[in-house]
Design a protein around this motif. Structure first.
Motif, PDB file in Angstrom:
ATOM      1  N   LEU A 174      25.707  -0.620  23.000  1.00  0.00           N
ATOM      2  CA  LEU A 174      25.429  -1.303  21.740  1.00  0.00           C
ATOM      3  C   LEU A 174      23.953  -1.643  21.571  1.00  0.00           C
ATOM      4  O   LEU A 174      23.487  -1.861  20.452  1.00  0.00           O
ATOM      5  CB  LEU A 174      26.251  -2.601  21.663  1.00  0.00           C
ATOM      6  CG  LEU A 174      27.774  -2.453  21.674  1.00  0.00           C
ATOM      7  CD1 LEU A 174      28.429  -3.836  21.718  1.00  0.00           C
ATOM      8  CD2 LEU A 174      28.251  -1.686  20.449  1.00  0.00           C
ATOM      9  N   ALA A 175      23.234  -1.713  22.658  1.00  0.00           N
ATOM     10  CA  ALA A 175      21.849  -2.181  22.612  1.00  0.00           C
ATOM     11  C   ALA A 175      20.874  -1.056  22.302  1.00  0.00           C
ATOM     12  O   ALA A 175      21.103   0.107  22.636  1.00  0.00           O
ATOM     13  CB  ALA A 175      21.473  -2.826  23.950  1.00  0.00           C
ATOM     14  N   GLY A 216      13.079  -4.063  23.209  1.00  0.00           N
ATOM     15  CA  GLY A 216      12.328  -5.038  23.982  1.00  0.00           C
ATOM     16  C   GLY A 216      11.022  -4.484  24.511  1.00  0.00           C
ATOM     17  O   GLY A 216      10.028  -5.212  24.626  1.00  0.00           O
ATOM     18  N   ILE A 217      11.002  -3.189  24.826  1.00  0.00           N
ATOM     19  CA  ILE A 217       9.773  -2.579  25.347  1.00  0.00           C
ATOM     20  C   ILE A 217       8.716  -2.495  24.254  1.00  0.00           C
ATOM     21  O   ILE A 217       7.543  -2.805  24.481  1.00  0.00           O
ATOM     22  CB  ILE A 217      10.074  -1.178  25.916  1.00  0.00           C
ATOM     23  CG1 ILE A 217      11.076  -1.280  27.063  1.00  0.00           C
ATOM     24  CG2 ILE A 217       8.791  -0.493  26.390  1.00  0.00           C
ATOM     25  CD1 ILE A 217      11.497   0.055  27.637  1.00  0.00           C
ATOM     26  N   ILE A 224       7.936   5.964  22.037  1.00  0.00           N
ATOM     27  CA  ILE A 224       8.628   4.899  21.306  1.00  0.00           C
ATOM     28  C   ILE A 224       7.700   4.031  20.465  1.00  0.00           C
ATOM     29  O   ILE A 224       8.172   3.261  19.620  1.00  0.00           O
ATOM     30  CB  ILE A 224       9.416   3.996  22.276  1.00  0.00           C
ATOM     31  CG1 ILE A 224       8.456   3.244  23.209  1.00  0.00           C
ATOM     32  CG2 ILE A 224      10.430   4.798  23.070  1.00  0.00           C
ATOM     33  CD1 ILE A 224       9.121   2.113  23.964  1.00  0.00           C
ATOM     34  N   ALA A 225       6.383   4.119  20.674  1.00  0.00           N
ATOM     35  CA  ALA A 225       5.463   3.257  19.918  1.00  0.00           C
ATOM     36  C   ALA A 225       4.113   3.945  19.787  1.00  0.00           C
ATOM     37  O   ALA A 225       3.716   4.747  20.642  1.00  0.00           O
ATOM     38  CB  ALA A 225       5.304   1.906  20.613  1.00  0.00           C
ATOM     39  N   GLU A 226       3.384   3.618  18.716  1.00  0.00           N
ATOM     40  CA  GLU A 226       2.069   4.207  18.490  1.00  0.00           C
ATOM     41  C   GLU A 226       1.227   3.294  17.617  1.00  0.00           C
ATOM     42  O   GLU A 226       1.728   2.355  16.982  1.00  0.00           O
ATOM     43  CB  GLU A 226       2.207   5.587  17.834  1.00  0.00           C
ATOM     44  CG  GLU A 226       2.903   5.563  16.497  1.00  0.00           C
ATOM     45  CD  GLU A 226       3.195   6.956  15.944  1.00  0.00           C
ATOM     46  OE1 GLU A 226       2.820   7.940  16.580  1.00  0.00           O
ATOM     47  OE2 GLU A 226       3.805   7.022  14.863  1.00  0.00           O
ATOM     48  N   LYS A 237       2.535  -4.903  34.184  1.00  0.00           N
ATOM     49  CA  LYS A 237       2.752  -6.305  34.551  1.00  0.00           C
ATOM     50  C   LYS A 237       3.643  -6.989  33.521  1.00  0.00           C
ATOM     51  O   LYS A 237       4.547  -7.753  33.874  1.00  0.00           O
ATOM     52  CB  LYS A 237       1.411  -7.022  34.651  1.00  0.00           C
ATOM     53  CG  LYS A 237       1.508  -8.472  35.113  1.00  0.00           C
ATOM     54  CD  LYS A 237       0.132  -9.079  35.253  1.00  0.00           C
ATOM     55  CE  LYS A 237       0.235 -10.546  35.692  1.00  0.00           C
ATOM     56  NZ  LYS A 237      -1.119 -11.169  35.811  1.00  0.00           N
ATOM     57  N   ASN A 238       3.411  -6.686  32.252  1.00  0.00           N
ATOM     58  CA  ASN A 238       4.189  -7.302  31.180  1.00  0.00           C
ATOM     59  C   ASN A 238       5.637  -6.832  31.184  1.00  0.00           C
ATOM     60  O   ASN A 238       6.556  -7.599  30.889  1.00  0.00           O
ATOM     61  CB  ASN A 238       3.539  -6.984  29.839  1.00  0.00           C
ATOM     62  CG  ASN A 238       4.034  -7.882  28.730  1.00  0.00           C
ATOM     63  OD1 ASN A 238       4.530  -8.976  28.978  1.00  0.00           O
ATOM     64  ND2 ASN A 238       3.914  -7.436  27.500  1.00  0.00           N
TER      65      ASN A 238
END
Length: 269
Positions: free
Chosen positions: A86-87, A92-93, A126-128, A259-260
């Motif tokens: 479901l997630a 979150g990343i 997943i991100a840019e 680290k994050n």
């Protein structure tokens, strides 16, 4: 002074975290690393928790389906699998890396990307974030699939594998994306050795002519490759003496991202 008052107020604020919940999530995270099961004694040792505490938490998690027990070994339960379906695995990343990408795009004035590495040869962008140059690489990398042998992140992923495994995965002759694509497997493997030595990978006109990309690894506390930070731009600009600076800035950012993403909360047993 206002600063003193703020510090005093923070010092007096109650700790609202539930340490039992935190400990339970630590157990679940560790169980994820042992798909064949692990005993409560071994599990307690791995997370630095007393055996009675671990046993009590596992008993509660077992009753709610988050943990399963076969004989004396524990594994993740069916409820974890149900919730996992479901997630959104990346939500979150993204929230943890987007600010870093935005800052990099502003500093380097190029298009930045973050890819999650999962499995042996799989990765997802997943991100840019993009800089403000008129001549830049347009956004649109998120969700796209890229060939391992003709992408900077793909080369990072391949460089993690033994050469024998690469020979099993890739044919001797690889498909050409452009006239600069490395199509000979032996030549690609030589390039991958260089990736290992230098600690970053490049894609120089191999996916699309005029496009250059550089990727640095993001690793967890045990050194496993979990992602890649990339800078993408026109080849002439990226290779005009800026590459060492870009690589260094990416490495610094990769350390912060790792680290994050992997930071934990120390909890006493």
């Amino acid at each position: 002074m206002p600063d003193d008052a703020g510090a005093e107020e923070a010092a007096e604020a109650p700790d609202l975290t539930n340490k039992s919940v935190i400990k339970a999530t630590m157990l679940l995270s560790e169980l994820g690393r042992h798909p064949k099961g692990i005993t409560v004694t071994e599990l307690a040792q791995e997370v630095g928790m007393t055996r009675p505490t671990a046993f009590r938490l596992l008993l509660s998690l077992e009753q709610t389906g988050f943990v399963e027990r076969v004989d004396n070994k524990y594994t993740l339960g069916w409820e974890i699998a149900r919730l996992g379906r479901l997630a959104d695995p990346h939500r979150g990343i993204i929230s943890r890396v987007q600010a870093t990408l935005d800052a990099l795009a502003e500093q380097l004035n190029e298009t930045m990307g973050y890819a999650v590495v999962h499995g042996e040869t799989d990765f997802d962008v997943i991100a840019e974030a993009s800089g403000s140059r008129l001549l830049s690489v347009s956004q649109g990398y998120v969700g796209q699939r890229y060939p391992l042998h003709a992408s900077a992140t793909g080369k990072l992923v391949l460089a993690e594998l033994p050469e024998e495994r690469i020979e099993e995965l890739l044919p001797e002759v690889l498909p050409a994306m452009t006239r600069y694509t490395l199509t000979d497997r032996a030549e690609l493997m030589r390039a991958l050795r260089e990736v290992t030595l230098q600690g970053y990978a490049t894609m120089d006109n191999e996916l699309e002519e005029g496009l250059f990309a550089v990727a640095v690894p993001v690793r967890d506390s045990e050194g496993r490759l979990i992602g890649a930070l990339t800078a993408n731009g026109p080849d002439q600009r990226m290779k005009s003496g800026r590459l060492p600076h870009i690589v260094e800035r990416l490495r610094q950012a990769a350390h912060d991202v790792a680290k994050n993403l992997t930071q934990g909360v120390p909890v006493s047993a």
